[in-house]
Design a protein around this motif. Structure first.
Motif: not given
Length: 752
Positions: A682, A71, A91, A87, A73
């Protein structure tokens, strides 16, 4: 890659207790193991991510490419950047929803290794140490999966230890070398630093391997019978900290050696490299070492936030709660982070007095910041555990207002807030409100869902609808959950949230428990009683739409859509309980989808529509079919035959649009673009040409027809930046010969 069948039950590994390499080799020869040996040496523990898989691949000279489902994070963490508390939480929310990343990577590595290894048959040997905590979780997972996968091959696997040891998540049937060959007397110990290498040696390690056992691929093994029985002094490990050695050797030396030779920044960086490769436990081990040796309070506190973050990711909430309060004098942001983390951990393990004390020490947080909403989230759980459900609901409602006013793009916060709110309304039997908030939660992952998400969503809907007395609609969701469950290649990745629905622990028995739960739910339903005895032919295999061909038959009725195929496919999961569920689901499908004279398929193909749910109406089934273009569909009691021209017209009349999972598209000064997603994925970078095409699709609707065959557009569709949307209106414009009015009169054929 070939399909490797495996039994989903936790395997029992073959183990051997022996004191030295000579005993092991004699035993293997005597008992007919293949004479081509491939070793992994964890006798000193695992000190780099996926060590067993990597050491075997090194000897066989294979290239392995583990999957990466990082991801936003997660990508930041892997680069060593400090995450804010919000964050970290967001995440963790996405990571938990995606299942077990260590399992996914281990299975990927095991499949790749077996797909590439060539004859002759190999004996794969894993030498384990006596310290269970040093094994690293992903190695145990990998060994279990590898044992399952080689069952149908000519390769063999054996684990070895000098004493009979219990390992977490490994079941081993130990044999003992009692009458085997013993080592030659008076063999000298190997010189330092060779004897300290914590694994298989290879040419990258600039150490003379004289006296070691030569392996394939120019690798070497320290004969474990020659290793010194007592721990080495720290000065010996200091010899491994020299820059000439690979990073994993240097990090190992710094872990056990003197603090003088340890570099906090190096250890922290190496820890995050292991995180990026899939080992949370090794990452945590090195971060904890860096924390212990750091002498700068602010820097140590920054490392402490990373340590707590990884503990939370590993669900080690008792460890999170057990840490000392943050030291006075450290930067406020770090102090707030550590107090929030400790409050979260304490709440999760019911240390409510500790959580309350942490809440009281926190300084006021600006409500514009996501940390404020996540603080309210922790407090809502705290109030619920204190028996104050009404106050918990008020806090969740406050979070919703803050999220919608200031944090509209925080989809992870929206998800967890909506789920918690739905549960609280459900406790009060306010089912209509619960249903609304569940849907709000599910909408955050629309277009980005995994198979596990789809199973979870349909289970949740089925359970809620059953409580609401809507048994008929619930039955469709039981079937959809079962259909998606049967095509999941990795059922072990089912999440803790799914386990909570069926009120079972999230352990290695969960896949079988969930299978039994689905069986019971479907068989107990009155609609299934009507399907009993419908057919007697063999049960087909259930697979995903990657196996779809033009000759397959699409069938849609009553909110369920599948393809029937005469082409046999391999069933990846071998288990009697799964076989029973396949039989039950197939009976239900035959009853739902059409007359008994319908042909008997070898395979049932289940299509996932735009990563949202199982395709269950005509437009969704046609969207799934666009690549392979099956000719024939049966919709209720109507049959339609599609030609290539029909499909061409359908694409021309369809909508080409931005993918529904995209959050933002940020155009860069150089004409490139950064695409961000609502959940899971991402950020993705587009080049200037791709960006230009994307903007044309967004701004010029007429360009959709001109650019249908553009390879740049096809790439964007494949990368799930753009998507083709087929609607009922698209079907009409394409002139598909089907009585759409009859279908439209039955809403279950078009939407669920």
């Amino acid at each position: 890659m070939p399909v490797f069948q495996r039994n989903i039950s936790p395997p029992i590994l073959t183990g051997l207790v022996c004191t030295n390499l000579e005993q092991l080799l004699s035993y293997l020869h005597k008992h007919g193991y293949p004479v081509s040996y491939c070793f992994a040496d964890l006798s000193k523990g695992a000190w780099q991510a996926n060590q067993v898989a990597c050491e075997w691949a090194s000897q066989l000279q294979l290239e392995l490419s583990p999957i990466n489902r990082s991801t936003t994070g997660g990508a930041m963490a892997a680069s060593g950047k400090m995450l804010s508390f919000s964050q970290l939480v967001s995440t963790g929310i996405d990571a938990e929803a995606q299942g077990q990343p260590a399992f996914q990577k281990s299975l990927c590595l095991a499949r790749q290794l077996l797909a590439q290894v060539e004859m002759p048959p190999q004996t794969f040997v894993a030498i384990l140490g006596c310290d269970n905590w040093l094994l690293a979780d992903e190695n145990g997972i990998f060994l279990n999966l590898f044992c399952q996968l080689i069952a149908t091959t000519s390769h063999k696997l054996i684990v070895v230890a000098v004493t009979e040891t219990s390992y977490t998540n490994l079941r081993i049937n130990w044999a003992h070398c009692t009458n085997e060959h013993t080592p030659i007397a008076n063999v000298p110990s190997l010189p330092l630093p060779v004897s300290l290498v914590p694994g298989i040696g290879n040419p990258a390690i600039a150490i003379n391997p004289s006296g070691c056992y030569q392996l394939q691929g120019n690798c070497w093994l320290i004969p474990f019978g020659y290793k010194q029985p007592t721990p080495n002094p720290k000065l010996d490990f200091d010899k491994l900290t020299q820059p000439a050695y690979p990073d994993w050797i240097r990090a190992y030396g710094q872990y056990w050696g003197n603090t003088y030779f340890a570099d906090v920044d190096f250890l922290t960086s190496f820890a995050w490299q292991q995180f990026a490769k899939g080992s949370l436990s090794i990452c945590l081990r090195y971060l904890e070492k860096a924390f212990r040796i750091c002498r700068q309070p602010a820097k140590q506190a920054a490392i402490a936030t990373q340590v707590q973050g990884i503990r939370i990711a590993c669900w080690l909430f008792a460890d999170v709660a057990g840490q000392p309060d943050p030291a006075p004098g450290i930067p406020e942001a770090l102090q707030q982070f550590l107090l929030l983390a400790k409050a979260w951990g304490a709440t999760m393990v019911n240390q409510l007095d500790t959580a309350k004390r942490c809440f009281e020490q926190l300084k006021p947080i600006d409500e514009h910041l996501p940390e404020y909403a996540y603080l309210l989230n922790i407090k809502a759980l705290y109030e619920l555990k204190n028996g104050n459900a009404d106050q918990s609901l008020r806090l969740e409602q406050q979070i919703a207002r803050v999220q919608q006013q200031y944090l509209a793009s925080d989809y992870q916060l929206a998800f967890v807030n909506a789920i918690n709110t739905a549960r609280l309304y459900r406790r009060n039997n306010e089912f209509s409100l619960a249903q609304q908030h569940y849907q709000r939660a599910f909408d955050t992952s629309n277009g980005l869902r995994t198979e596990g998400d789809i199973v979870y969503i349909n289970l949740q809907k089925a359970a809620l609808l059953t409580e609401m007395g809507q048994s008929e609609t619930a039955y469709i969701h039981w079937l959809k959950a079962a259909l998606c469950w049967l095509i999941m290649p990795e059922p072990e990745t089912i999440t803790k949230r799914t386990a909570a629905i069926i009120k079972e622990p999230a352990n290695n028995q969960l896949p079988l428990t969930l299978t039994a739960y689905l069986l019971k739910a479907i068989q107990a339903h009155p609609r299934y009683q009507q399907a009993r005895g419908v057919y007697s032919e063999p049960t087909p295999t259930f697979v995903g739409s990657q196996y779809l061909t033009a000759s397959d038959l699409g069938l849609i009725n009553q909110g369920i859509g599948v393809f029937f195929s005469s082409t046999p496919q391999t069933n990846p999961i071998l288990d009697p309980l799964f076989d029973s569920l396949r039989t039950v689901v197939y009976k239900a499908l035959r009853h739902y989808l059409g007359p008994s004279e319908m042909f008997h398929p070898a395979t049932v193909i289940v299509g996932l529509y735009a990563d949202t749910d199982i395709a269950c109406n005509l437009p969704e089934m046609l969207t799934v079919a666009l690549v392979e273009r099956p000719v024939c569909f049966q919709v209720a009691n109507q049959t339609v035959t599609l030609s290539e021209l029909d499909y061409t017209n359908l694409i021309t009349s369809a909508t080409l649009q931005l993918h529904r999972g995209i959050k933002t598209v940020d155009i860069q000064p150089a004409g490139e673009a950064i695409v961000s997603f609502k959940r899971y994925r991402s950020p993705f970078q587009l080049n200037a040409l791709q960006t230009e095409r994307l903007q044309r699709i967004q701004n010029e609707p007429t360009a959709k027809h001109e650019l249908q065959n553009d390879p740049v557009l096809q790439t964007l569709i494949h990368q799930k930046i753009l998507e083709i949307e087929i609607s009922t209106e698209s079907c009409k414009k394409a002139g598909i010969n089907l009585d759409l009015n009859a279908i439209l009169s039955n809403p279950s054929l078009l939407a669920m």
